[in-house]
Structures are given as C-alpha cells and as structure tokens.
Design a protein around this motif. Sequence first.
Motif, PDB file in Angstrom:
ATOM      1  N   GLU A 106       0.846  -1.188   0.000  1.00  0.00           N
ATOM      2  CA  GLU A 106       0.000   0.000   0.000  1.00  0.00           C
ATOM      3  C   GLU A 106       0.878   1.234   0.000  1.00  0.00           C
ATOM      4  O   GLU A 106       1.825   1.339   0.789  1.00  0.00           O
ATOM      5  CB  GLU A 106      -0.907   0.028   1.226  1.00  0.00           C
ATOM      6  N   LEU A 107       0.584   2.163  -0.917  1.00  0.00           N
ATOM      7  CA  LEU A 107       1.210   3.476  -0.844  1.00  0.00           C
ATOM      8  C   LEU A 107       0.445   4.242   0.235  1.00  0.00           C
ATOM      9  O   LEU A 107      -0.557   4.899  -0.041  1.00  0.00           O
ATOM     10  CB  LEU A 107       1.123   4.205  -2.178  1.00  0.00           C
ATOM     11  N   SER A 108       0.901   4.151   1.454  1.00  0.00           N
ATOM     12  CA  SER A 108       0.152   4.730   2.565  1.00  0.00           C
ATOM     13  C   SER A 108       0.129   6.246   2.500  1.00  0.00           C
ATOM     14  O   SER A 108      -0.923   6.868   2.654  1.00  0.00           O
ATOM     15  CB  SER A 108       0.758   4.288   3.903  1.00  0.00           C
ATOM     16  N   PHE A 109       1.304   6.832   2.284  1.00  0.00           N
ATOM     17  CA  PHE A 109       1.407   8.286   2.196  1.00  0.00           C
ATOM     18  C   PHE A 109       2.484   8.639   1.180  1.00  0.00           C
ATOM     19  O   PHE A 109       3.602   8.120   1.246  1.00  0.00           O
ATOM     20  CB  PHE A 109       1.745   8.898   3.561  1.00  0.00           C
ATOM     21  N   VAL A 139       5.582  -9.047  -4.394  1.00  0.00           N
ATOM     22  CA  VAL A 139       4.468  -8.120  -4.559  1.00  0.00           C
ATOM     23  C   VAL A 139       3.744  -8.382  -5.875  1.00  0.00           C
ATOM     24  O   VAL A 139       4.357  -8.442  -6.941  1.00  0.00           O
ATOM     25  CB  VAL A 139       4.948  -6.656  -4.503  1.00  0.00           C
ATOM     26  N   GLU A 140       2.430  -8.566  -5.798  1.00  0.00           N
ATOM     27  CA  GLU A 140       1.587  -8.800  -6.967  1.00  0.00           C
ATOM     28  C   GLU A 140       0.525  -7.715  -7.136  1.00  0.00           C
ATOM     29  O   GLU A 140      -0.154  -7.679  -8.160  1.00  0.00           O
ATOM     30  CB  GLU A 140       0.899 -10.161  -6.860  1.00  0.00           C
ATOM     31  N   ARG A 141       0.388  -6.866  -6.135  1.00  0.00           N
ATOM     32  CA  ARG A 141      -0.629  -5.820  -6.186  1.00  0.00           C
ATOM     33  C   ARG A 141      -0.147  -4.617  -5.390  1.00  0.00           C
ATOM     34  O   ARG A 141       0.349  -4.770  -4.270  1.00  0.00           O
ATOM     35  CB  ARG A 141      -1.947  -6.324  -5.598  1.00  0.00           C
ATOM     36  N   VAL A 142      -0.306  -3.440  -5.979  1.00  0.00           N
ATOM     37  CA  VAL A 142      -0.002  -2.181  -5.286  1.00  0.00           C
ATOM     38  C   VAL A 142      -1.289  -1.387  -5.241  1.00  0.00           C
ATOM     39  O   VAL A 142      -1.996  -1.277  -6.244  1.00  0.00           O
ATOM     40  CB  VAL A 142       1.101  -1.393  -6.016  1.00  0.00           C
ATOM     41  N   HIS A 143      -1.623  -0.847  -4.090  1.00  0.00           N
ATOM     42  CA  HIS A 143      -2.879  -0.102  -3.986  1.00  0.00           C
ATOM     43  C   HIS A 143      -2.679   1.194  -3.200  1.00  0.00           C
ATOM     44  O   HIS A 143      -1.702   1.358  -2.454  1.00  0.00           O
ATOM     45  CB  HIS A 143      -3.986  -0.972  -3.377  1.00  0.00           C
TER      46      HIS A 143
END
Length: 205
Positions: A106-109, A139-143
């Motif tokens: 997750e791109l948190s910030f 990693v297979e998904r970035v959200h």
Amino acid sequence: MSEEAVASGQVAAVVTWLEMVERPEPADIPSPLRLIRIEQPRLDHYRALFRLVGAPWLWFSRLAMGDEALAAIVHDPAVHLFTIVDEAEAEVGMIELDFRQSGQCELSFVGLVPELSGKGHGRWLLGEALRHAWAGDGVERVHVHTCTLDHPAALGAYRRAGFIAFKRSVERFADPRLTGILPLDCAPQVPLIGTGAALAAARSA
C-alpha cells in the motif's frame, strides 16, 4: 439525487480506492530531489515530517495516535519510510510503503510540500514510490487511496501512472483543526464551518 448535511465541526470527503496488478515500465524522470530511507524513525521526527507534508491537506490520522500505536506501525520492518530531501538537504516530502499484507504494497502516504507543486516533481515522486513498491518481495498488487481533500491533481496522477479505481466511499470525521490536532490556519481551502473557532479564525485572517 440526494443530499445529506454534514454536521457542524465535521468534514466529509469522497475517497477513491485504486489498484495496480501489473508492474509498470520504469520511468526515468530526472529530479534534483532524492530519497533517504529512514529505519526506526524517531516518533517526533515522523510526526514533524507527516505534519510538514500533510497539514495543508488535513492529513491527521497519524498525529492522533499515541506513541505506542504509532510505533507499532512505523517501527514495523514491513513499513518502509522515505524522506525526500532537496539540494540543500531540507526535507520536502515523504513516501510510506506498507508491505504488511503478503503479496501487496500500500502506498500509505506519498507527498511533497506545496511549494514544489506544479514543477514536475510529483511524477518523479510517484515513479520512485512505484519502483520501491514493486521491488518488495513477492508483490503482486499495489494499492492506494486518495480523497477530495488531497491535492486536486492526485487522482489524475495515480490514474496516469496506471492505477485503476475499484471503489469509492464517503468519509466523515471531526475537523482536526477544531480538535487541536492541527492549527486553525491549516488548509484554508477547506472552510471551518459553524463553530465559534471558525468565526474567530475568520476574524483574525
């Protein structure tokens, strides 16, 4: 079409959730800025950086946490924090990546100080965030999620980078300027509504 009033002292935002399931082509975007990884950040340093980058957009979630709760996140080895520095070594932005869920990041910030907006640094910053996100093990998904209180260009930038929107929600919360988490003069583009504090801030502006 329906309309629902937002209570006095509250703020509402439309949140858009986005994801990316294929690694994008790497972008070679020159920038005078650079990333520095910070492991086990001091909590006072983290809060100062978070406030520096996020206060203009009413980021407050991490500022509302006590030391124990905040340390449990930012000291987790699966949470990667980067500060962004300019040519004078001044901190001007941050990236926080959360790898705690297996196979995902997750791109948190992700953000820069407002003074750097509109100068092309955002493309470089997002490119760096994605490069480090996809470098994570398995990693297979970035959200990521963004909301209508963020920089107006944020949603478009994520979509141009290859993210696909998959969910929308409405978030309501007490205005952090009125709870004392952020100063009253933060985020002047979001009016303080219907409170004595709002009137006092308006008179002193």
